[in-house]
Write an enzyme that holds these catalytic residues in place. Sequence first.
Site, PDB file in Angstrom:
ATOM      1  CE  LYS A  81       5.459   8.882  -1.502  1.00  0.00           C
ATOM      2  NZ  LYS A  81       4.730   7.833  -0.773  1.00  0.00           N
ATOM      3  CG  ASN A  82       7.185   5.182  -1.697  1.00  0.00           C
ATOM      4  OD1 ASN A  82       6.756   6.010  -0.892  1.00  0.00           O
ATOM      5  ND2 ASN A  82       6.433   4.660  -2.654  1.00  0.00           N
TER       6      ASN A  82
ATOM      7  CB  CYS B  74      -5.874   3.386   2.154  1.00  0.00           C
ATOM      8  SG  CYS B  74      -4.866   4.227   0.962  1.00  0.00           S
TER       9      CYS B  74
ATOM     10  NE  ARG C  55      -1.754   0.956   0.901  1.00  0.00           N
ATOM     11  CZ  ARG C  55      -1.017   2.043   0.757  1.00  0.00           C
ATOM     12  NH1 ARG C  55      -1.580   3.216   0.630  1.00  0.00           N
ATOM     13  NH2 ARG C  55       0.293   1.958   0.741  1.00  0.00           N
TER      14      ARG C  55
ATOM     15  CG  ASP D 120       3.276   3.549  -6.372  1.00  0.00           C
ATOM     16  OD1 ASP D 120       2.119   3.298  -5.992  1.00  0.00           O
ATOM     17  OD2 ASP D 120       4.268   3.481  -5.623  1.00  0.00           O
TER      18      ASP D 120
ATOM     19  NE  ARG E   9       0.455  11.559   1.809  1.00  0.00           N
ATOM     20  CZ  ARG E   9      -0.043  10.392   2.163  1.00  0.00           C
ATOM     21  NH1 ARG E   9      -1.317  10.177   1.988  1.00  0.00           N
ATOM     22  NH2 ARG E   9       0.706   9.462   2.677  1.00  0.00           N
TER      23      ARG E   9
HETATM   24  N1  EPU Z   1      -0.992  -6.387   2.024  1.00  0.00           N
HETATM   25  C1  EPU Z   1      -1.653  -7.229   2.863  1.00  0.00           C
HETATM   26  N2  EPU Z   1      -1.180  -7.358   4.157  1.00  0.00           N
HETATM   27  C2  EPU Z   1      -0.081  -6.677   4.590  1.00  0.00           C
HETATM   28  C3  EPU Z   1       0.583  -5.821   3.719  1.00  0.00           C
HETATM   29  C4  EPU Z   1       0.110  -5.695   2.420  1.00  0.00           C
HETATM   30  O1  EPU Z   1      -2.634  -7.861   2.495  1.00  0.00           O
HETATM   31  O2  EPU Z   1       0.278  -6.837   5.764  1.00  0.00           O
HETATM   32  C5  EPU Z   1      -1.477  -6.231   0.638  1.00  0.00           C
HETATM   33  C6  EPU Z   1      -1.965  -4.809   0.337  1.00  0.00           C
HETATM   34  O3  EPU Z   1      -3.278  -4.580   0.766  1.00  0.00           O
HETATM   35  C7  EPU Z   1      -1.786  -4.730  -1.167  1.00  0.00           C
HETATM   36  C8  EPU Z   1      -0.541  -5.597  -1.415  1.00  0.00           C
HETATM   37  O4  EPU Z   1      -0.412  -6.428  -0.256  1.00  0.00           O
HETATM   38  O5  EPU Z   1      -2.887  -5.296  -1.809  1.00  0.00           O
HETATM   39  C9  EPU Z   1       0.747  -4.853  -1.618  1.00  0.00           C
HETATM   40  O6  EPU Z   1       0.881  -3.858  -0.612  1.00  0.00           O
HETATM   41  P1  EPU Z   1       2.288  -3.382  -0.062  1.00  0.00           P
HETATM   42  O7  EPU Z   1       2.385  -3.762   1.370  1.00  0.00           O
HETATM   43  O8  EPU Z   1       3.384  -3.815  -0.971  1.00  0.00           O
HETATM   44  O9  EPU Z   1       2.129  -1.805  -0.134  1.00  0.00           O
HETATM   45  P2  EPU Z   1       2.774  -0.785   0.882  1.00  0.00           P
HETATM   46  O10 EPU Z   1       4.052  -1.321   1.350  1.00  0.00           O
HETATM   47  O11 EPU Z   1       1.757  -0.350   1.868  1.00  0.00           O
HETATM   48  C10 EPU Z   1       4.233   0.522  -0.857  1.00  0.00           C
HETATM   49  C11 EPU Z   1       4.351   1.937  -1.315  1.00  0.00           C
HETATM   50  C12 EPU Z   1       3.122   2.294  -2.141  1.00  0.00           C
HETATM   51  C13 EPU Z   1       3.043   1.325  -3.326  1.00  0.00           C
HETATM   52  C14 EPU Z   1       3.006  -0.123  -2.821  1.00  0.00           C
HETATM   53  C15 EPU Z   1       3.032  -1.151  -3.938  1.00  0.00           C
HETATM   54  C16 EPU Z   1       5.671   2.984   0.418  1.00  0.00           C
HETATM   55  C17 EPU Z   1       5.728   3.929   1.560  1.00  0.00           C
HETATM   56  N3  EPU Z   1       4.471   2.824  -0.161  1.00  0.00           N
HETATM   57  O12 EPU Z   1       3.044   0.459  -0.053  1.00  0.00           O
HETATM   58  O13 EPU Z   1       3.313   3.606  -2.620  1.00  0.00           O
HETATM   59  O14 EPU Z   1       1.887   1.573  -4.077  1.00  0.00           O
HETATM   60  O15 EPU Z   1       4.149  -0.361  -1.975  1.00  0.00           O
HETATM   61  O16 EPU Z   1       4.151  -0.976  -4.735  1.00  0.00           O
HETATM   62  O17 EPU Z   1       6.673   2.408   0.030  1.00  0.00           O
HETATM   63  C18 EPU Z   1       2.669   5.749  -3.360  1.00  0.00           C
HETATM   64  O18 EPU Z   1       3.856   6.088  -3.277  1.00  0.00           O
HETATM   65  O19 EPU Z   1       1.789   6.450  -3.920  1.00  0.00           O
HETATM   66  C19 EPU Z   1       2.256   4.470  -2.784  1.00  0.00           C
HETATM   67  C20 EPU Z   1       0.993   4.184  -2.503  1.00  0.00           C
END
Ligand code: EPU
Length: 427
Positions: A22-23, A120, A125, A308, A400
């Site tokens: 998915k991701n 969230c 996030r 995850d 999802r």
């Molecule tokens: N963060 C910030 N600012 C930003 C972006 C992120 O502070 O602009 C922080 C977040 O709040 C968090 C950390 O950085 O504390 C890491 O977040 P990241 O941006 O890596 O998460 P994401 O890209 O929103 C993806 C996956 C998530 C997975 C995380 C961590 C996708 C669509 N989602 O989320 O997947 O948990 O990386 O590996 O790729 C899931 O599949 O259940 C899921 C939540």
Amino acid sequence: MDKFVIRGGNPLLGTVRISGAKNAALPAMAAALLTDEPVILENIPQVRDIETTRELLAAMGAEVELGYGRAQHRTTICCRNLASPEASYELVKTMRASTLVLGPLIARCGRARVSLPGGCAIGARPIDLHIKGLERLGAKIVQEHGYVEASVERLRGAEIVFDKITVTGTEDLLMAATLTEGETIMQNCAREPEVADLACLLNKMGANIEGAGTATIRVKGVSKLHGAKHRIIPDRIEAATFIAAGALTDGDLNVCGCDPSHLDALLQKLQEVGVKTKHTSDSVRVEGNGALKAADVITEEYPGFPTDLQAQYMALATQAEGTSIVTENIFENRFMHALEMVRMGANIKIEGRRAIVRGKTQLSGAAVLASDLRASASLVLAALVAEGETIIDRVYHIDRGYENIEEKLRAVGAQIRRIGEILPRKK
Ligand code: EPU
């Protein structure tokens, strides 16, 4: 709202096939916005978030064909006539990953209007790092009325050092950087296999990217991208969830169609816990031995132990002899499942970012509530070893991101069924 009814106690035996990630599929679908030619994606998982992305792209004027068959789960996306480069609150609020369209839209159309995602269930996030990065590439960004409005004549290559490692942030910026003038060097990037898979697709579309999958990515901008065909990598979290289920239920499970090289952190941890696994290039066989040992886990960015998988690991830890400390480093509120597991008889104490799990405990079936995707999966695992019947509410979370989880589990011996909510009759 559907629920799962699970009767625990059966070991999982047989073979289960893993779906596409998915991701990896979500950013790949967003990448189709970068070209006016068709992008064909194979091994797309049949999950709700993919359907939401289809709606999101279609609302912008993209033509999206999405078909699922025995052999091929495939989508063809053509973004020739983009009517409005906008992602509405209605869609973004149901799926945060919708923000992945921001980078491609600004790069292709010179403007974008994307709703800010709210809080969230697992943490705040924010998307400040996506925004900062796009500003480094020259975009002018205004945030008003709950939306990010971005505009630019043409993006220019730049040096971007991420303050913090972000997966979708890296992906968003990577997509934007493909169509810049000049070179972009991104540092402190996420090294997840999903980032590397996206770069592989973008290079097939004519981009010039080096280093994806490492902390430093170099992108030489090009003026145009073209269509391409790409097969999405297997879902490492789905694979890991089934491997954990096999270990937990003392089963003998062959998890096939996965990539074991993406699962090192889990496989090493299982060794510590005392579970035997054997793998080929595309499968992992897990055999339970009835005696799990406690082991601590700390979630980290890839290649560390994935956040995850933290919830699923916690279910396993309730069945291990001794004390396991589970530390969540990525998200600030990702322990909601622990409270539900306690309702099932687990001995778990939360201290800030640490959960202290004392095992082994006999879990007992109860009515529990799923709070997010991976929390739901962990409750399914706990239910598989609980005595009696567990009813898991709000399984739309699991829909999802897990394709047909109940059918896959039933086929290897689990007693699980889905029931729809019976609404009270109106008087
Ligand atoms: N963060 C910030 N600012 C930003 C972006 C992120 O502070 O602009 C922080 C977040 O709040 C968090 C950390 O950085 O504390 C890491 O977040 P990241 O941006 O890596 O998460 P994401 O890209 O929103 C993806 C996956 C998530 C997975 C995380 C961590 C996708 C669509 N989602 O989320 O997947 O948990 O990386 O590996 O790729 C899931 O599949 O259940 C899921 C939540």
